[in-house]
Every structure is written in C-alpha cells, then in structure tokens.
Design a protein around this motif. Structure first.
Motif, PDB file in Angstrom:
ATOM      1  N   LEU A 137      -5.074  -5.988  14.057  1.00 16.06           N
ATOM      2  CA  LEU A 137      -5.881  -5.063  13.253  1.00 16.06           C
ATOM      3  C   LEU A 137      -5.031  -3.921  12.705  1.00 16.06           C
ATOM      4  CD1 LEU A 137      -9.123  -4.888  15.436  1.00 16.06           C
ATOM      5  CD2 LEU A 137      -8.721  -6.247  13.375  1.00 16.06           C
ATOM      6  N   LEU A 138      -4.129  -3.406  13.542  1.00 17.63           N
ATOM      7  CA  LEU A 138      -3.263  -2.324  13.097  1.00 17.63           C
ATOM      8  C   LEU A 138      -2.349  -2.783  11.965  1.00 17.63           C
ATOM      9  CD1 LEU A 138      -2.168   0.557  13.463  1.00 17.63           C
ATOM     10  CD2 LEU A 138      -0.582  -0.353  15.185  1.00 17.63           C
ATOM     11  N   ASN A 139      -1.802  -3.993  12.065  1.00 16.43           N
ATOM     12  CA  ASN A 139      -0.920  -4.506  11.020  1.00 16.43           C
ATOM     13  C   ASN A 139      -1.671  -4.761   9.716  1.00 16.43           C
ATOM     14  OD1 ASN A 139       1.282  -4.464  12.738  1.00 16.43           O
ATOM     15  ND2 ASN A 139       1.018  -6.583  13.395  1.00 16.43           N
ATOM     16  N   LEU A 140      -2.896  -5.251   9.825  1.00 16.81           N
ATOM     17  CA  LEU A 140      -3.691  -5.481   8.616  1.00 16.81           C
ATOM     18  C   LEU A 140      -3.997  -4.159   7.912  1.00 16.81           C
ATOM     19  CD1 LEU A 140      -6.208  -8.244   9.772  1.00 16.81           C
ATOM     20  CD2 LEU A 140      -4.321  -8.492   8.142  1.00 16.81           C
ATOM     21  N   ALA A 141      -4.351  -3.125   8.687  1.00 14.35           N
ATOM     22  CA  ALA A 141      -4.610  -1.813   8.092  1.00 14.35           C
ATOM     23  C   ALA A 141      -3.350  -1.249   7.455  1.00 14.35           C
ATOM     24  CB  ALA A 141      -5.144  -0.857   9.160  1.00 14.35           C
ATOM     25  N   THR A 142      -2.213  -1.427   8.114  1.00 11.09           N
ATOM     26  CA  THR A 142      -0.950  -0.938   7.560  1.00 11.09           C
ATOM     27  C   THR A 142      -0.617  -1.634   6.253  1.00 11.09           C
ATOM     28  OG1 THR A 142      -0.113  -0.453   9.777  1.00 11.09           O
ATOM     29  CG2 THR A 142       1.511  -0.662   8.007  1.00 11.09           C
ATOM     30  N   LEU A 143      -0.755  -2.951   6.219  1.00 13.40           N
ATOM     31  CA  LEU A 143      -0.449  -3.710   5.008  1.00 13.40           C
ATOM     32  C   LEU A 143      -1.413  -3.372   3.872  1.00 13.40           C
ATOM     33  CD1 LEU A 143       0.379  -7.193   6.574  1.00 13.40           C
ATOM     34  CD2 LEU A 143       1.989  -5.596   5.515  1.00 13.40           C
ATOM     35  N   LEU A 144      -2.667  -3.097   4.219  1.00 15.32           N
ATOM     36  CA  LEU A 144      -3.660  -2.746   3.198  1.00 15.32           C
ATOM     37  C   LEU A 144      -3.297  -1.436   2.508  1.00 15.32           C
ATOM     38  CD1 LEU A 144      -6.445  -3.534   1.964  1.00 15.32           C
ATOM     39  CD2 LEU A 144      -7.472  -2.032   3.681  1.00 15.32           C
ATOM     40  N   VAL A 145      -2.979  -0.407   3.309  1.00  8.16           N
ATOM     41  CA  VAL A 145      -2.641   0.901   2.749  1.00  8.16           C
ATOM     42  C   VAL A 145      -1.272   0.859   2.073  1.00  8.16           C
ATOM     43  CG1 VAL A 145      -2.302   3.345   3.270  1.00  8.16           C
ATOM     44  CG2 VAL A 145      -4.050   2.045   4.488  1.00  8.16           C
ATOM     45  N   ALA A 146      -0.312   0.155   2.688  1.00 13.05           N
ATOM     46  CA  ALA A 146       1.031   0.086   2.116  1.00 13.05           C
ATOM     47  C   ALA A 146       1.028  -0.627   0.769  1.00 13.05           C
ATOM     48  CB  ALA A 146       1.974  -0.630   3.088  1.00 13.05           C
ATOM     49  N   ALA A 147       0.220  -1.686   0.647  1.00  9.25           N
ATOM     50  CA  ALA A 147       0.138  -2.400  -0.631  1.00  9.25           C
ATOM     51  C   ALA A 147      -0.433  -1.489  -1.712  1.00  9.25           C
ATOM     52  CB  ALA A 147      -0.722  -3.648  -0.476  1.00  9.25           C
ATOM     53  N   LEU A 148      -1.447  -0.702  -1.372  1.00  7.88           N
ATOM     54  CA  LEU A 148      -2.028   0.219  -2.348  1.00  7.88           C
ATOM     55  C   LEU A 148      -1.021   1.286  -2.756  1.00  7.88           C
ATOM     56  CD1 LEU A 148      -4.370   1.328  -3.985  1.00  7.88           C
ATOM     57  CD2 LEU A 148      -5.158   2.529  -1.930  1.00  7.88           C
ATOM     58  N   ALA A 149      -0.323   1.862  -1.770  1.00  9.80           N
ATOM     59  CA  ALA A 149       0.660   2.902  -2.089  1.00  9.80           C
ATOM     60  C   ALA A 149       1.777   2.349  -2.971  1.00  9.80           C
ATOM     61  CB  ALA A 149       1.234   3.476  -0.790  1.00  9.80           C
ATOM     62  N   GLU A 150       2.231   1.139  -2.690  1.00  4.88           N
ATOM     63  CA  GLU A 150       3.314   0.565  -3.477  1.00  4.88           C
ATOM     64  C   GLU A 150       2.857   0.225  -4.887  1.00  4.88           C
ATOM     65  OE1 GLU A 150       6.907  -2.714  -2.839  1.00  4.88           O
ATOM     66  OE2 GLU A 150       5.325  -2.454  -1.337  1.00  4.88           O
ATOM     67  N   GLU A 151       1.625  -0.246  -5.025  1.00  3.03           N
ATOM     68  CA  GLU A 151       1.105  -0.541  -6.356  1.00  3.03           C
ATOM     69  C   GLU A 151       0.944   0.731  -7.184  1.00  3.03           C
ATOM     70  OE1 GLU A 151       0.593  -3.480  -8.007  1.00  3.03           O
ATOM     71  OE2 GLU A 151       1.820  -4.048  -6.308  1.00  3.03           O
ATOM     72  N   ILE A 152       0.442   1.793  -6.565  1.00  2.00           N
ATOM     73  CA  ILE A 152       0.302   3.064  -7.278  1.00  2.00           C
ATOM     74  C   ILE A 152       1.677   3.600  -7.673  1.00  2.00           C
ATOM     75  CG2 ILE A 152      -0.363   5.483  -6.998  1.00  2.00           C
ATOM     76  CD1 ILE A 152      -2.734   4.535  -5.357  1.00  2.00           C
ATOM     77  N   ALA A 153       2.660   3.447  -6.766  1.00  2.86           N
ATOM     78  CA  ALA A 153       3.999   3.971  -7.028  1.00  2.86           C
ATOM     79  C   ALA A 153       4.685   3.236  -8.167  1.00  2.86           C
ATOM     80  CB  ALA A 153       4.851   3.870  -5.758  1.00  2.86           C
ATOM     81  N   PHE A 154       4.425   1.939  -8.327  1.00  5.67           N
ATOM     82  CA  PHE A 154       5.101   1.166  -9.362  1.00  5.67           C
ATOM     83  C   PHE A 154       4.209   0.906 -10.578  1.00  5.67           C
ATOM     84  CE2 PHE A 154       8.009   0.257  -5.910  1.00  5.67           C
ATOM     85  CZ  PHE A 154       9.232   0.136  -6.558  1.00  5.67           C
ATOM     86  N   ARG A 155       3.007   0.397 -10.350  1.00 10.57           N
ATOM     87  CA  ARG A 155       2.179  -0.034 -11.469  1.00 10.57           C
ATOM     88  C   ARG A 155       0.948   0.840 -11.683  1.00 10.57           C
ATOM     89  NH1 ARG A 155       5.171  -4.081  -9.879  1.00 10.57           N
ATOM     90  NH2 ARG A 155       4.318  -3.867  -7.768  1.00 10.57           N
ATOM     91  N   GLY A 156       0.902   1.975 -11.021  1.00 11.30           N
ATOM     92  CA  GLY A 156      -0.191   2.907 -11.270  1.00 11.30           C
ATOM     93  C   GLY A 156       0.154   3.838 -12.418  1.00 11.30           C
ATOM     94  N   TYR A 157       0.417   5.067 -12.089  1.00 12.46           N
ATOM     95  CA  TYR A 157       0.746   6.055 -13.127  1.00 12.46           C
ATOM     96  C   TYR A 157       2.066   5.775 -13.844  1.00 12.46           C
ATOM     97  CZ  TYR A 157       1.806  10.597 -15.199  1.00 12.46           C
ATOM     98  OH  TYR A 157       2.152  11.599 -16.071  1.00 12.46           O
ATOM     99  N   PRO A 158       3.183   5.483 -13.165  1.00  9.34           N
ATOM    100  CA  PRO A 158       4.474   5.310 -13.868  1.00  9.34           C
ATOM    101  C   PRO A 158       4.461   4.174 -14.890  1.00  9.34           C
ATOM    102  CG  PRO A 158       4.827   5.592 -11.518  1.00  9.34           C
ATOM    103  CD  PRO A 158       3.353   5.383 -11.710  1.00  9.34           C
ATOM    104  N   TYR A 159       3.831   3.058 -14.552  1.00 11.76           N
ATOM    105  CA  TYR A 159       3.825   1.892 -15.443  1.00 11.76           C
ATOM    106  C   TYR A 159       3.174   2.222 -16.786  1.00 11.76           C
ATOM    107  CZ  TYR A 159       3.124  -3.010 -16.793  1.00 11.76           C
ATOM    108  OH  TYR A 159       3.148  -4.215 -17.455  1.00 11.76           O
TER     109      TYR A 159
END
Length: 345
Positions: A137-159
């Motif tokens: 459960l902890l790993n799934l929560a980590t991957l969920l938040v990390a995927a969102l942060a990485e998408e925002i960092a690359f394909r959110g505002y900067p893209y």
C-alpha cells in the motif's frame, strides 16, 4: 508594413517570454527536487520512519511545484486556476481519462514482459507476511504521487510554455529527449534505457496533446511504474524499491530482460511503446474532438445590400396607392332553377 513589423515583433517577444518561463520552470523543478529530498530525509530521521521517505519526498515536491508554477503563471500574466496551471482541468471525463491511461500503461508493460515469460528468463518469489501488504500500500501511494509530480514537472506547466515557444512538434521532441536523458543517471542505465525512456516520453506527451490534460498521462505513468515494480516485482528505472509481495529475479541476455535496470532497458519494451502510440491515438479520438479542436467561428462582417432607389420608389407607390374596386364575376347560367325541376329536352 509598419503594422506587420509590429505584429512580428510582438510574436517574437511572446515566444521569448514563453521560452524564459520554460527554462525558469526547469530550474525551479531541480531546486524543488533537491529541497524536497532534504526535507523528507530530515523528517524521516527525526521520527525514525525511513520507509516513508519516498512518499514524503514526492508530496513535498508536488507542493513546491504547485507554488512555483503558480508564481510563474502570474508573472506570465495568464489568468488560470491552480488546477489549470498544473495541467489538471476540471472536467466530467477526468476519471475516465485516468482509467484509460492506466489500462494502456498496464497493457504495454504486459506486452513487454511476455517475451521474458516465454523465454523463462525470470523467477518469482512471494512474500506473504502482513508487513509485505503494508509495504504494498505504501509503494502504491508513493508511485501514485510520484507519477503526478513527475508529470506536472515535465508535461504540466513547462510543456505548454515550450509549445507556445517552439510549437507542439519541437516541444514534444525536445521534452522527450530531456525526459530520456534525465534518466541516464539512474543506476545501471544504458543507451538502450535512454532510448526506451525517450519513447515513453513521446507516449506521455502524446497523451497530453490528445486530451490537453494530465489525467490520461498521469494514469498511464502510474500504471506503468506500478505494473513493473509492484505487479511483476521488477526494477523501475534502475530502482528495486517497490517490490514487496511479488519479488522477481531476471536472468539471461540484457536485451531481453533489461538486467538490473528493469524492463525499460529491454528491446521488446521499445516495441511495446511503439504499439502503445498507435493504440493511444485510436482510443483518444473522442477526447481529441472534445478538448483539442477549436470551434469554428464564422469570419467576415455582416453586410446588408440596399435596394436600388427605383425599387424603393415603386414600393412606396404601391403602399400609398388606393385599392381598386372589387369586380364580382356573375354566373353565366340562371341560379333560380330548383333542384326538382326537370331539365328541358
């Protein structure tokens, strides 16, 4: 000519501004990533919870990205809500888009792992202790938040800033290359893993281009990492920190298994990503129609052709002319004969 020069100059200034905002957002991401890591490490050491460090790092990074990108949005004098700034617009199909992306990410990983299974290139061990499910459960929560942060960092505002500066094609290629080379410093990375990550960046960028939102790329990114690390127990981009219940060891040729880097270093993963591009385009036709096509706005200006003066005079004369006498047409035969009268021979 002067007006054209002013227009061209304004466009160049706008592109320069967007490019400056893009580079500034990249610097902010790097600084935020370092700060988030230090803050998470300090808290975990203070409260003796080392396993929570990846999740806390992702949460802090997400918060710092939201703050920084909101300030850059204000500097660019573009009015938008926080959700729109981060690339998460409020819409009725948000959950559906996320699910479609998750299904696509899972499907591509399965397609990439099938050759390993057919070749018998890995062995699986199960850890069924209660602690393993807590880590799951902890790993799934980590991957969920990390995927969102990485998408925002690359394909959110900067893209979007890069699209405004160089266009969608140049922005997609440039950001995908940056995404791939950004993973070149991960443990056990090779040129094959860089190429595969560039292709993954193309898929994720295409997900945004087809929907103008991060819902689908977020779901795809999460399912991709969760399928590799949690479902199949394999390393994710060189990090073997997410396997708990299922733990897998690979053996065999590097081009088949990816070695210690994971499936993202295998040749068949590149094939799966290319197939995934075709599937993504097909399943997002409805979203592309609803969210990316601009409505057709009629151009020109209204015109009303005035009638000739002679025509106007004739209409006025017809209105003012007196009505003529009614003419009654009388029947040509006598109407006084009774219906019972016999006709004369």
């Amino acid at each position: 000519m002067h007006a054209l020069d002013m227009t061209s100059s304004g466009r160049r200034s706008e592109r320069t501004l967007q490019l400056a905002l893009f580079f500034t957002s990249g610097i902010w991401f790097l600084a935020s990533d370092a700060l988030a890591g230090r803050a998470a490490r300090g808290i975990c050491e203070r409260f003796s919870v080392p396993l929570a460090r990846p999740l806390l790092t992702s949460l802090f990074l997400l918060f710092l990205l939201a703050v920084g990108f909101s300030m850059l949005q204000a500097i660019g004098k573009q009015q938008a809500s926080l959700r729109e700034t981060l690339g998460l617009p409020k819409r009725a199909t948000a959950g559906q888009e996320w699910s479609v992306g998750a299904a696509l990410g899972w499907g591509m990983v399965v397609l990439a792992v099938i050759p390993m299974a057919l070749a018998g290139a890995f062995s699986i061990q199960l850890w069924l202790q209660p602690r393993a499910f807590g880590l799951l459960l902890l790993n799934l929560a980590t991957l969920l938040v990390a995927a969102l942060a990485e998408e925002i960092a690359f394909r959110g505002y900067p893209y979007r800033r890069l699209i405004e500066a160089v266009g969608p094609v140049g922005a997609t290629v440039g950001l995908s290359l940056l995404f791939g080379f950004g993973h070149a410093f991960n443990p056990n990375a090779t040129w094959t893993s860089v190429v595969v990550t560039v292709l993954a960046g193309l898929v994720l960028s295409l997900g945004w281009l087809r929907t103008h939102g991060l819902w689908l790329p977020w779901g795809l990114h999460f399912a991709w990492n969760a399928s590799i690390g949690v479902l199949f127990g394999l390393p994710v981009s060189g990090m073997n920190d997410f396997s708990s219940v299922i733990q897998t060891r690979t053996f065999g040729r590097l081009w088949l298994t990816g070695g210690d880097y994971g499936p993202e270093n295998a040749v068949f993963t590149a094939v799966a990503l290319v197939i995934g591009i075709a599937v993504l385009v097909r399943v997002t036709r409805g979203y592309a129609w609803d969210y990316t096509f601009k409505p057709i706005v009629p151009g020109g200006y209204p015109t009303e052709v005035q009638p000739p003066a002679a025509h106007v005079a004739m209409e006025q004369e017809a209105r003012t002319a007196s009505a003529g006498a009614l003419v009654q047409i009388m029947p040509t035969t006598s109407q006084s004969r009774s219906l019972n009268d016999e006709p004369k021979s």
